[in-house]
Structures are given as C-alpha cells and as structure tokens.
Design a protein around this motif. Structure first.
Motif, PDB file in Angstrom:
ATOM      1  N   GLU A 121      28.964  -7.238 -48.196  1.00 41.26           N
ATOM      2  CA  GLU A 121      29.670  -8.474 -48.470  1.00 41.26           C
ATOM      3  C   GLU A 121      28.798  -9.657 -48.063  1.00 41.26           C
ATOM      4  O   GLU A 121      27.658  -9.478 -47.650  1.00 41.26           O
ATOM      5  N   GLU A 122      29.345 -10.850 -48.157  1.00 42.99           N
ATOM      6  CA  GLU A 122      28.530 -12.040 -47.923  1.00 42.99           C
ATOM      7  C   GLU A 122      27.937 -12.076 -46.521  1.00 42.99           C
ATOM      8  O   GLU A 122      26.779 -12.438 -46.335  1.00 42.99           O
ATOM      9  N   ASN A 123      28.714 -11.706 -45.524  1.00 42.62           N
ATOM     10  CA  ASN A 123      28.215 -11.801 -44.151  1.00 42.62           C
ATOM     11  C   ASN A 123      28.429 -10.537 -43.328  1.00 42.62           C
ATOM     12  O   ASN A 123      28.334 -10.570 -42.109  1.00 42.62           O
ATOM     13  N   GLN A 124      28.717  -9.412 -44.001  1.00 39.01           N
ATOM     14  CA  GLN A 124      28.932  -8.182 -43.253  1.00 39.01           C
ATOM     15  C   GLN A 124      28.803  -6.960 -44.161  1.00 39.01           C
ATOM     16  O   GLN A 124      28.920  -7.065 -45.382  1.00 39.01           O
ATOM     17  N   VAL A 125      28.575  -5.830 -43.525  1.00 40.13           N
ATOM     18  CA  VAL A 125      28.559  -4.543 -44.215  1.00 40.13           C
ATOM     19  C   VAL A 125      29.743  -3.750 -43.689  1.00 40.13           C
ATOM     20  O   VAL A 125      29.922  -3.613 -42.475  1.00 40.13           O
ATOM     21  N   VAL A 126      30.572  -3.239 -44.595  1.00 39.59           N
ATOM     22  CA  VAL A 126      31.787  -2.554 -44.187  1.00 39.59           C
ATOM     23  C   VAL A 126      31.855  -1.152 -44.780  1.00 39.59           C
ATOM     24  O   VAL A 126      31.293  -0.877 -45.839  1.00 39.59           O
ATOM     25  N   VAL A 127      32.548  -0.266 -44.052  1.00 38.19           N
ATOM     26  CA  VAL A 127      32.900   1.060 -44.576  1.00 38.19           C
ATOM     27  C   VAL A 127      34.294   0.928 -45.170  1.00 38.19           C
ATOM     28  O   VAL A 127      35.269   0.767 -44.454  1.00 38.19           O
ATOM     29  N   ARG A 128      34.374   0.979 -46.497  1.00 37.81           N
ATOM     30  CA  ARG A 128      35.664   0.808 -47.174  1.00 37.81           C
ATOM     31  C   ARG A 128      36.435   2.121 -47.251  1.00 37.81           C
ATOM     32  O   ARG A 128      37.664   2.141 -47.172  1.00 37.81           O
ATOM     33  N   ILE A 129      35.726   3.222 -47.476  1.00 40.71           N
ATOM     34  CA  ILE A 129      36.348   4.543 -47.588  1.00 40.71           C
ATOM     35  C   ILE A 129      35.576   5.513 -46.713  1.00 40.71           C
ATOM     36  O   ILE A 129      34.337   5.498 -46.686  1.00 40.71           O
ATOM     37  N   ASP A 130      36.292   6.361 -45.988  1.00 42.35           N
ATOM     38  CA  ASP A 130      35.685   7.359 -45.116  1.00 42.35           C
ATOM     39  C   ASP A 130      36.488   8.643 -45.267  1.00 42.35           C
ATOM     40  O   ASP A 130      37.622   8.727 -44.823  1.00 42.35           O
ATOM     41  N   ARG A 131      35.899   9.648 -45.931  1.00 48.28           N
ATOM     42  CA  ARG A 131      36.607  10.893 -46.205  1.00 48.28           C
ATOM     43  C   ARG A 131      35.862  12.073 -45.592  1.00 48.28           C
ATOM     44  O   ARG A 131      34.701  12.329 -45.919  1.00 48.28           O
ATOM     45  N   GLU A 132      36.548  12.794 -44.712  1.00 46.68           N
ATOM     46  CA  GLU A 132      35.954  13.968 -44.085  1.00 46.68           C
ATOM     47  C   GLU A 132      36.146  15.202 -44.965  1.00 46.68           C
ATOM     48  O   GLU A 132      37.005  15.234 -45.836  1.00 46.68           O
ATOM     49  N   GLU A 133      35.316  16.210 -44.727  1.00 44.79           N
ATOM     50  CA  GLU A 133      35.409  17.491 -45.427  1.00 44.79           C
ATOM     51  C   GLU A 133      35.524  17.302 -46.940  1.00 44.79           C
ATOM     52  O   GLU A 133      36.422  17.820 -47.588  1.00 44.79           O
ATOM     53  N   THR A 134      34.590  16.569 -47.499  1.00 42.87           N
ATOM     54  CA  THR A 134      34.559  16.294 -48.933  1.00 42.87           C
ATOM     55  C   THR A 134      33.305  16.933 -49.515  1.00 42.87           C
ATOM     56  O   THR A 134      32.194  16.488 -49.244  1.00 42.87           O
ATOM     57  N   TYR A 135      33.493  17.966 -50.335  1.00 38.12           N
ATOM     58  CA  TYR A 135      32.364  18.762 -50.796  1.00 38.12           C
ATOM     59  C   TYR A 135      32.065  18.589 -52.285  1.00 38.12           C
ATOM     60  O   TYR A 135      31.115  19.178 -52.791  1.00 38.12           O
ATOM     61  N   THR A 136      32.875  17.816 -52.984  1.00 37.91           N
ATOM     62  CA  THR A 136      32.655  17.602 -54.411  1.00 37.91           C
ATOM     63  C   THR A 136      32.253  16.151 -54.669  1.00 37.91           C
ATOM     64  O   THR A 136      32.501  15.270 -53.850  1.00 37.91           O
ATOM     65  N   ARG A 137      31.634  15.933 -55.822  1.00 41.25           N
ATOM     66  CA  ARG A 137      31.190  14.585 -56.190  1.00 41.25           C
ATOM     67  C   ARG A 137      32.285  13.900 -57.005  1.00 41.25           C
ATOM     68  O   ARG A 137      32.585  14.312 -58.122  1.00 41.25           O
ATOM     69  N   GLU A 138      32.854  12.875 -56.432  1.00 41.69           N
ATOM     70  CA  GLU A 138      33.887  12.084 -57.092  1.00 41.69           C
ATOM     71  C   GLU A 138      33.533  10.617 -56.875  1.00 41.69           C
ATOM     72  O   GLU A 138      33.355  10.176 -55.735  1.00 41.69           O
ATOM     73  N   ASN A 139      33.373   9.861 -57.941  1.00 40.60           N
ATOM     74  CA  ASN A 139      32.941   8.465 -57.824  1.00 40.60           C
ATOM     75  C   ASN A 139      34.089   7.575 -57.370  1.00 40.60           C
ATOM     76  O   ASN A 139      35.042   7.339 -58.105  1.00 40.60           O
TER      77      ASN A 139
END
Length: 389
Positions: free
Chosen positions: A131-149
């Motif tokens: 973002e303009e003045n920061q970097v954020v983690v918007r989504i955090d998913r554990e135990e995720t083994y497949t590729r989903e955009n």
C-alpha cells in the motif's frame, strides 16, 4: 498440526513480499543486488562479528541509542520487496525443526503477491499487499496445499485484522501495533548482516510481545534475509541460504481407465507451476500425457477445463468444454471409469470427496450417465491400483 502452524507463523511473520514494486526488474537483479551488498567495509564486518555472537544485542543497542534514531535510509518501502517470480527462497534454520523453510510466489499482480511457504510439516499461503505507506498481510491460510488464486479475494470477516509487516517512513523509531497486542517497530538502519549468499546492508524490524521477541532483517532488492525469534532465552533463527530460479513442483496423482473396462490405474506426476500459471491449464496438459498404452485417454485433444476452483463450502467445482462428452467414444463401463478417474484426480488434488462436475455449465448428461443439478460425483479408490503393479 495446529501447534506446528502457529509456531511456523511466528517464525515467518515478517517474510518477504514479492512483485510489489511499481516497476519491473530483470533476471539479473538478484545477482546484482548480492554483488553490491557484498561491498562492505572492514569496520562493518567487525560490527557484524560482534552482532553474530548475540542477536538480541543488535536490537537493544539500536533502541537505546539516541544517535541511531536520526538515521534515515534512502531506500523506499518497495525496495525491500523485490520481484521474486519463479524464484525459490531457501532458508536454513537453527533451534527448531521447522525453522528451515522455502518460499515460492504462486501469483503476483498490481502490487499484490501470493506466497507459499513450506517448512516440511505444513504449507502456509499468504496474500500480501503493498500500500502507499505499509505492507500488509491480507490473507493468511494454514495447511493450504493447492494453488488457488486469491489476489482479488476480499477479507470475508470484517473483524479479521490485517497484519502490517513494514511501515514507512523507513527510519528508526517508526512503530505500529500488530495482531496479538504486539508492537512492531524499525529499530535499526544499515545493519550489516552476513548470510550464505552474501553480506547485506539491512534494516532491522523488531516485534515485541509478552515474554517473546522477533527480529527480522530486510535487504533492499532481496527482501527478508534473516529472522530471530526469542522466547525465555531460547532463540530460533532462519537465514536466507539460496535463491533458485525454478518453478514450484507439485506431485499430483492422476487416474486412468484400463482397457479391461473394470479397473483404474494411477500414476504420480511432478507438475511444474510457474508464477501466475493457471492451475486448471497445467492440470489439463498433464492429464493429456497418457503414461503408456496400458491405459486409455481421459481427456480428448480438444477437451478444455473451463473453470476449476475450491469453493468456500469445501467442495471442488470443475466445468468442461462440450468435447468432454462429444469426443468420448466409450460404452457405459468405460465411460464410468473415465468419469471416476477424473473425479478421483481432481478430488485428490483438492483433498475433498465431493466433486461438482459440469459441462459448459450444465449437469453431466450422456446416454449412459445422467446427473441432476447440484448432484456431486464422489471420490472412490475402489478397483484402482498403481500403474504397472
């Protein structure tokens, strides 16, 4: 597994953000950055030597030094999150079996990136935004083994708090609150840090909680180069050791019908995914590569997977072009094996037993098999065996 992922999240809380720059860099950017960062003075190396004996002393001296608070780097926020498309970042760890891990960027676009971190025990997927003045983690998913955009996915829970990794201005004293009633701040600038791939001039970001502390070091044009997590005098460290230009490799089990019309064979294939590859297209291409003449085709040459995704209900949805049925020249028994092969393959990849399969948006329907709207196919390994055994 939950305990593993919680500790793993603490170890990687400040991990690198890729593809968030407002401009592109060429493939030699990493090597150039390493080369330039290696040009440190003897005094810097001497300072590094003392810091390596006690990681916590770096932070304490930085916080207590009034002079250091006046230091401001010329680097911008985006400089600490370079593009890492098709690059694997490998970290070696000490103090915990999960301190070693590797990271790959699944997707990136428009100052957002989706990373996959694998520590050998689990995989964690995060979506990070510049973002303009920061970097954020918007989504955090554990135990995720497949590729989903998930780059365009919004936070569904309004109470879910985004985590700020770095905040500008990039200078000592910049401080902010993070999840878990913890405080994070930039505690030092121009810290010389040596790793197996070179010596870097870094910024130091410290996160403090009740009884624990984490220190992360970021280098411009590289990203995270080291993290140190401390709890009750016990340290766990992760240090960047390799940057490899390579795709993500995933093992997928593909099922095929055998010519007897009664059984299925399966074979495990290594499927390569480059950053921003479309999962359905890579699976489709791999499926069309029939392993030998002992098994039959599942997808004809012209059959396309039109859509493929894991829904919020935990079920997978897949839609095919009309060629799936129009070019399927099979009797009832063989068609049943073809469909079961498809369902087992897709359901297995997404770790679900229910597969909602349609043809151009309509329920699967032929002269042999008739599915109702909303009726799923079910995964079953009955009458299947490994190919050649």
């Amino acid at each position: 597994m939950k305990k593993i992922t919680v500790l793993f999240s603490l170890l990687t809380i400040g991990f690198i953000l890729s593809s968030c720059r407002l401009f592109k860099i060429d493939d030699s950017a990493v090597s150039e950055a390493v080369s330039s960062q290696n040009q440190v003075t003897d005094s810097s190396k001497e300072s590094l030597k003392s810091s390596e004996t006690d990681d916590s002393s770096i932070t304490e001296s930085s916080i207590n030094s009034d002079e250091s608070k006046e230091i401001v780097t010329e680097n911008q926020l985006a400089d600490y999150f370079p593009e890492t498309a098709n690059k694997e970042y490998v970290y070696i760890g000490e103090g915990n079996e999960y301190a070693s891990y590797d990271v790959f960027t699944d997707y990136e676009a428009n100052n957002s990136k989706q990373t996959r971190t694998n520590n050998g025990g689990t995989e964690v997927v995060k979506v990070l935004d510049l973002e303009e003045n920061q970097v954020v983690v918007r989504i955090d998913r554990e135990e995720t083994y497949t590729r989903e955009n998930w780059l365009k996915t919004k936070i569904s829970n309004k109470n879910e708090e985004m985590e700020i990794l770095i905040k500008s201005p990039i200078k000592v004293g910049t401080s902010w609150e993070v999840v878990g009633e913890r405080t994070r701040s930039i505690t030092a600038i121009n810290v010389s840090m040596t790793t197996p791939i070179g010596t870097f001039n870094t910024i130091e970001v410290t996160t403090g909680g009740t009884g624990d502390k984490e220190i992360t070091y970021y280098a411009p044009n590289i990203g995270l180069v080291k993290s140190v997590f401390s709890l009750n005098g016990y340290n766990v460290t992760s240090t960047l050791s390799e940057i490899n230009e390579t795709p993500l490799m995933q093992t997928i089990r593909f099922y095929y019908p055998e010519s007897d019309g009664k059984t299925m064979s399966f074979v495990d294939k290594e499927v390569a995914f480059k950053t921003n590859n479309v999962t359905r297209k890579r699976i489709e291409a791999a499926y069309k590569e029939v392993p030998n003449n002992q098994v039959g085709n599942v997808l004809s040459k012209n059959t396309k997977i039109l859509s493929l995704y894991l829904n919020k209900d935990g079920h997978v949805y897949i839609d095919f072009s009309k060629e799936l049925t129009s070019e399927m020249n099979a009797g009832t028994a063989f068609e049943t094996l073809i469909m079961q092969s498809l369902v087992n393959t897709i359901g297995g990849y997404y770790h679900t037993n229910d597969v909602y399969l349609t043809v151009e948006g309509k329920p699967y329907s032929t002269g042999h098999i008739q599915m109702e709207k909303g009726e799923p196919f079910m995964v079953t390994n009955k009458n299947s065996h490994e190919l050649g055994k």
